[in-house]
Scaffold this active site. Sequence first.
Site, PDB file in Angstrom:
ATOM      1  N   THR A 168       9.623  53.948 -23.926  1.00  0.00           N
ATOM      2  CA  THR A 168       9.846  52.829 -22.994  1.00  0.00           C
ATOM      3  C   THR A 168      11.152  52.144 -23.364  1.00  0.00           C
ATOM      4  O   THR A 168      11.251  51.497 -24.414  1.00  0.00           O
ATOM      5  CB  THR A 168       8.689  51.817 -23.061  1.00  0.00           C
ATOM      6  OG1 THR A 168       7.464  52.486 -22.790  1.00  0.00           O
ATOM      7  CG2 THR A 168       8.896  50.692 -22.056  1.00  0.00           C
ATOM      8  N   LYS A 243       8.354  51.197 -15.376  1.00  0.00           N
ATOM      9  CA  LYS A 243       7.544  50.983 -16.584  1.00  0.00           C
ATOM     10  C   LYS A 243       7.670  49.531 -17.069  1.00  0.00           C
ATOM     11  O   LYS A 243       6.679  48.903 -17.461  1.00  0.00           O
ATOM     12  CB  LYS A 243       7.995  51.974 -17.670  1.00  0.00           C
ATOM     13  CG  LYS A 243       7.361  51.774 -19.034  1.00  0.00           C
ATOM     14  CD  LYS A 243       5.857  51.965 -19.030  1.00  0.00           C
ATOM     15  CE  LYS A 243       5.251  51.666 -20.395  1.00  0.00           C
ATOM     16  NZ  LYS A 243       3.807  51.496 -20.341  1.00  0.00           N
ATOM     17  N   LYS A 311       8.913  43.713 -26.923  1.00  0.00           N
ATOM     18  CA  LYS A 311      10.149  44.442 -26.558  1.00  0.00           C
ATOM     19  C   LYS A 311      10.200  44.673 -25.047  1.00  0.00           C
ATOM     20  O   LYS A 311      11.232  44.478 -24.400  1.00  0.00           O
ATOM     21  CB  LYS A 311      10.164  45.768 -27.332  1.00  0.00           C
ATOM     22  CG  LYS A 311      11.261  46.759 -26.992  1.00  0.00           C
ATOM     23  CD  LYS A 311      10.792  47.977 -26.198  1.00  0.00           C
ATOM     24  CE  LYS A 311       9.645  48.739 -26.750  1.00  0.00           C
ATOM     25  NZ  LYS A 311       9.195  49.858 -25.927  1.00  0.00           N
TER      26      LYS A 311
HETATM   27  N1  LIG Z   1       1.086  52.546 -27.986  1.00  0.00           N
HETATM   28  C1  LIG Z   1       0.956  52.446 -26.659  1.00  0.00           C
HETATM   29  O1  LIG Z   1      -0.119  52.074 -26.139  1.00  0.00           O
HETATM   30  C2  LIG Z   1       2.081  52.812 -25.741  1.00  0.00           C
HETATM   31  C3  LIG Z   1       3.396  52.839 -26.162  1.00  0.00           C
HETATM   32  N2  LIG Z   1       4.392  53.135 -25.267  1.00  0.00           N
HETATM   33  C4  LIG Z   1       5.780  53.201 -25.682  1.00  0.00           C
HETATM   34  O2  LIG Z   1       5.945  54.452 -26.338  1.00  0.00           O
HETATM   35  C5  LIG Z   1       6.891  54.331 -27.405  1.00  0.00           C
HETATM   36  C6  LIG Z   1       6.217  54.740 -28.716  1.00  0.00           C
HETATM   37  O3  LIG Z   1       5.114  53.897 -28.905  1.00  0.00           O
HETATM   38  P1  LIG Z   1       4.083  54.091 -30.117  1.00  0.00           P
HETATM   39  O4  LIG Z   1       3.851  55.515 -30.356  1.00  0.00           O
HETATM   40  O5  LIG Z   1       2.964  53.197 -29.813  1.00  0.00           O
HETATM   41  O6  LIG Z   1       4.933  53.459 -31.289  1.00  0.00           O
HETATM   42  P2  LIG Z   1       4.881  53.689 -32.853  1.00  0.00           P
HETATM   43  O7  LIG Z   1       5.477  52.469 -33.422  1.00  0.00           O
HETATM   44  O8  LIG Z   1       3.532  54.118 -33.304  1.00  0.00           O
HETATM   45  O9  LIG Z   1       5.866  54.939 -33.063  1.00  0.00           O
HETATM   46  C7  LIG Z   1       7.237  54.767 -32.921  1.00  0.00           C
HETATM   47  C8  LIG Z   1       7.947  56.079 -33.219  1.00  0.00           C
HETATM   48  O10 LIG Z   1       9.356  55.834 -33.201  1.00  0.00           O
HETATM   49  C9  LIG Z   1       9.907  56.266 -34.455  1.00  0.00           C
HETATM   50  N3  LIG Z   1      11.047  55.441 -34.825  1.00  0.00           N
HETATM   51  C10 LIG Z   1      11.107  54.088 -34.874  1.00  0.00           C
HETATM   52  N4  LIG Z   1      12.341  53.691 -35.233  1.00  0.00           N
HETATM   53  C11 LIG Z   1      13.073  54.809 -35.430  1.00  0.00           C
HETATM   54  C12 LIG Z   1      14.420  55.066 -35.797  1.00  0.00           C
HETATM   55  N5  LIG Z   1      15.276  54.050 -36.048  1.00  0.00           N
HETATM   56  N6  LIG Z   1      14.823  56.341 -35.897  1.00  0.00           N
HETATM   57  C13 LIG Z   1      13.968  57.359 -35.640  1.00  0.00           C
HETATM   58  N7  LIG Z   1      12.681  57.196 -35.296  1.00  0.00           N
HETATM   59  C14 LIG Z   1      12.241  55.934 -35.175  1.00  0.00           C
HETATM   60  C15 LIG Z   1       8.775  56.140 -35.434  1.00  0.00           C
HETATM   61  O11 LIG Z   1       9.038  56.900 -36.587  1.00  0.00           O
HETATM   62  P3  LIG Z   1       8.318  56.550 -37.988  1.00  0.00           P
HETATM   63  O12 LIG Z   1       6.970  57.221 -37.921  1.00  0.00           O
HETATM   64  O13 LIG Z   1       9.229  57.110 -39.013  1.00  0.00           O
HETATM   65  O14 LIG Z   1       8.207  55.048 -38.058  1.00  0.00           O
HETATM   66  C16 LIG Z   1       7.623  56.662 -34.586  1.00  0.00           C
HETATM   67  O15 LIG Z   1       7.663  58.055 -34.504  1.00  0.00           O
HETATM   68  C17 LIG Z   1       7.377  52.882 -27.360  1.00  0.00           C
HETATM   69  O16 LIG Z   1       8.543  52.847 -26.597  1.00  0.00           O
HETATM   70  C18 LIG Z   1       6.246  52.149 -26.657  1.00  0.00           C
HETATM   71  O17 LIG Z   1       6.689  50.982 -26.013  1.00  0.00           O
HETATM   72  C19 LIG Z   1       4.120  53.460 -23.969  1.00  0.00           C
HETATM   73  C20 LIG Z   1       2.836  53.461 -23.519  1.00  0.00           C
HETATM   74  C21 LIG Z   1       1.729  53.103 -24.358  1.00  0.00           C
HETATM   75  O1  LIG Z   2       2.789  50.500 -22.649  1.00  0.00           O
HETATM   76  C1  LIG Z   2       1.609  50.326 -22.838  1.00  0.00           C
HETATM   77  C2  LIG Z   2       0.565  50.817 -21.977  1.00  0.00           C
HETATM   78  O2  LIG Z   2      -0.624  50.582 -22.273  1.00  0.00           O
HETATM   79  O3  LIG Z   2       0.893  51.442 -20.963  1.00  0.00           O
END
Ligand SMILES: NC(=O)C1=CN([C@@H]2O[C@H](COP(=O)(O)OP(=O)(O)OC[C@H]3O[C@@H](n4cnc5c(N)ncnc54)[C@H](OP(=O)(O)O)[C@@H]3O)[C@@H](O)[C@H]2O)C=CC1
Ligand SMILES: O=CC(=O)O
Length: 363
Positions: A168, A243, A311
Amino acid sequence: MAMAMTTLISKTAISICPSTTTSMAIAFNSASAFCPQFRPKPTSPLFSKPLFSLSSRQSSSRIINAFAKDEFSGRVGFLGLGIMGSPMAQNLIKAGCDVTVWNRTKSKCDPLISLGATYKPSPEEVAASCDVTFAMLADPDSAMDVACGKNGAANGMGPGKGYVDISTVDDGTSKLISERIKATGASFLEAPVSGSKKPAEDGQLIFLTAGDQSLYEKVTPLLDIMGKSKFYLGDIGNGATMKLVVNMIMGSMMASFSEGLLLSEKVGLDPSVLVEVITQGAISAPMYKLKGPSMIQSQYPTAFPLKHQQKDLRLALGLAESVSQPIPIAAATNELYKIAKSRGLSEQDFSAVIEALKSNTTV
Ligand SMILES: NC(=O)C1=CN([C@@H]2O[C@H](COP(=O)(O)OP(=O)(O)OC[C@H]3O[C@@H](n4cnc5c(N)ncnc54)[C@H](OP(=O)(O)O)[C@@H]3O)[C@@H](O)[C@H]2O)C=CC1
Ligand SMILES: O=CC(=O)O
């Protein structure tokens, strides 16, 4: 702009062939060629869908197109194995896809390697060894860095390959990533998802896609493994902004729900009864029933981290600013999430925003 989008949407809708037993059989055989253990999800006869979206079942004609062109041999990369990326990649592996993974924290790759994934030590090497690479990163900075930074995916891209960013982010970030990827001769699709941890585990996400339509068609079988429906919204930026609008609404709904729970308790009502009342009425949303009981217990098991909701609100405010649209409710809501973050709740579920309304945070 609105006209252009409508045209595209209806073209997409028109291109859907009615599913027949025969066409479905051909489609699923073709999908099996990509992912040998691919199985269609059972579809409910009660399932209803908006005219301009594609459910897995309806998109069978696209599955045929994707494989008839035979442009991808089926190697799938996955970058970012957090709460969402891990189960999504797992579902691809379980469906029989040949998956190569990378994550900044390498240990998160281990469970996927145990399931049969290949590991590569950089996004560049994943992209170089795969036909299509998905990226599920935290925010605009990480999405940019993984795609365009040192050893980033763009360095491994080239003609015939595809990059699908499902993080996102804002439309500006998505456009920059798209430009960099497309400069290599590869195709780009933005495809953020609606749906949280459980829908990701269950393959029930909703994809909001935009960008190269040919790539959309090629990855359709993969989107169908990870999700229950998908929207193709035309030009790059439309998926990202859709989104953000959805999550802006969700963040405000959660803040308002939090106020209601606390107010009901303060005036001597049982907040669990409030949840029941809401669940049965016109303002019902699955989120209230799902999160309400644990919120009442001051428990916030993380599905969607609060820092990501904030965010998204921040990015939605930027979006609204860019078109001079007042969004005062979202602006106030954003402040509440900022307070929650300042109280150390960033990593908890976004429902922990309720703590920002309590005089003493005990979590
Ligand atoms: N959780 C949810 O319900 C939902 C989330 N989203 C969106 O999906 C995306 C991922 O969410 P989610 O999986 O929950 O988040 P997490 O925080 O669990 O995972 C984030 C991921 O990004 C990586 N990351 C963060 N910073 C860096 C960096 N500087 N360089 C490389 N890798 C990095 C992390 O790596 P590391 O493991 O090393 O920290 C991890 O793999 C976000 O944009 C979120 O807004 C969308 C729908 C639903
Ligand atoms: O981004 C979060 C979700 O639930 O969709």
